[in-house]
Enzyme design. Structure first.
Site, PDB file in Angstrom:
ATOM      1  N   GLU A 108     -34.883  34.488 -33.241  1.00 52.83           N
ATOM      2  CA  GLU A 108     -33.694  34.187 -34.215  1.00 52.83           C
ATOM      3  C   GLU A 108     -32.108  34.402 -33.430  1.00 52.83           C
ATOM      4  OE1 GLU A 108     -32.720  32.998 -38.753  1.00 52.83           O
ATOM      5  OE2 GLU A 108     -34.966  33.739 -37.834  1.00 52.83           O
ATOM      6  N   SER A 109     -31.922  35.488 -33.116  1.00 53.37           N
ATOM      7  CA  SER A 109     -30.147  35.895 -32.482  1.00 53.37           C
ATOM      8  C   SER A 109     -29.913  34.920 -31.353  1.00 53.37           C
ATOM      9  CB  SER A 109     -30.460  36.844 -32.494  1.00 53.37           C
ATOM     10  OG  SER A 109     -30.489  38.018 -33.481  1.00 53.37           O
TER      11      SER A 109
END
Length: 141
Positions: A63-64
């Protein structure tokens, strides 16, 4: 002024201070016209109790890198980006070393984006396959 690749990566890593990315030692390491790569060390800090990489840490890495990719390729003077949904299929375990997450766009729309994120180990073995959808919304004036 167009920023260099090194300047963009340095800025991405700088804004990660005092966040989950810093806690997990996630670092943006490469990017190109349609991709962004991050890495994370696999240490006991990101292990599950039986000594292998925790799927939640893998999802946080994915997700980062996906969110940062959407930020890099969005006009942030007029829009902000938020994640909508992430899925992760974990295929292989890792005990040590680094894992790398490469985010590429499957869809780069004006409002929504869909990214494919492949997480690999140092030998390029596929560890997890993730999908992230993001949305770009206008800043309030």
């Amino acid at each position: 002024m167009q920023l260099s690749k090194e300047m963009i990566l340095a800025k991405a890593n700088e804004v990660s201070k005092n966040t989950l990315m810093e806690t997990l030692d996630i670092e943006m390491v490469d990017y190109g016209e349609d991709f962004l790569v991050a890495r994370m060390p696999v240490t006991p800090k990101v292990h599950q109790p039986d000594g292998v990489l925790h799927g939640g840490a893998t999802a946080a890495l994915a997700e980062s890198v996906g969110s940062f990719a959407s930020h890099i390729f969005t006009d942030l003077e007029h829009y902000f980006v938020r994640g909508l949904e992430i899925t992760a299929n974990h295929l292989k375990s890792v005990k040590e070393g680094y894992v790398y997450a490469k985010a590429t766009f499957l869809h780069k729309g004006r409002t929504t984006q869909l990214l494919d994120i492949r997480v690999t180990d140092e030998q390029d073995n596929l560890i997890s396959v993730c999908r992230l959808s993001t949305i770009s919304l206008p800043l309030k004036k």
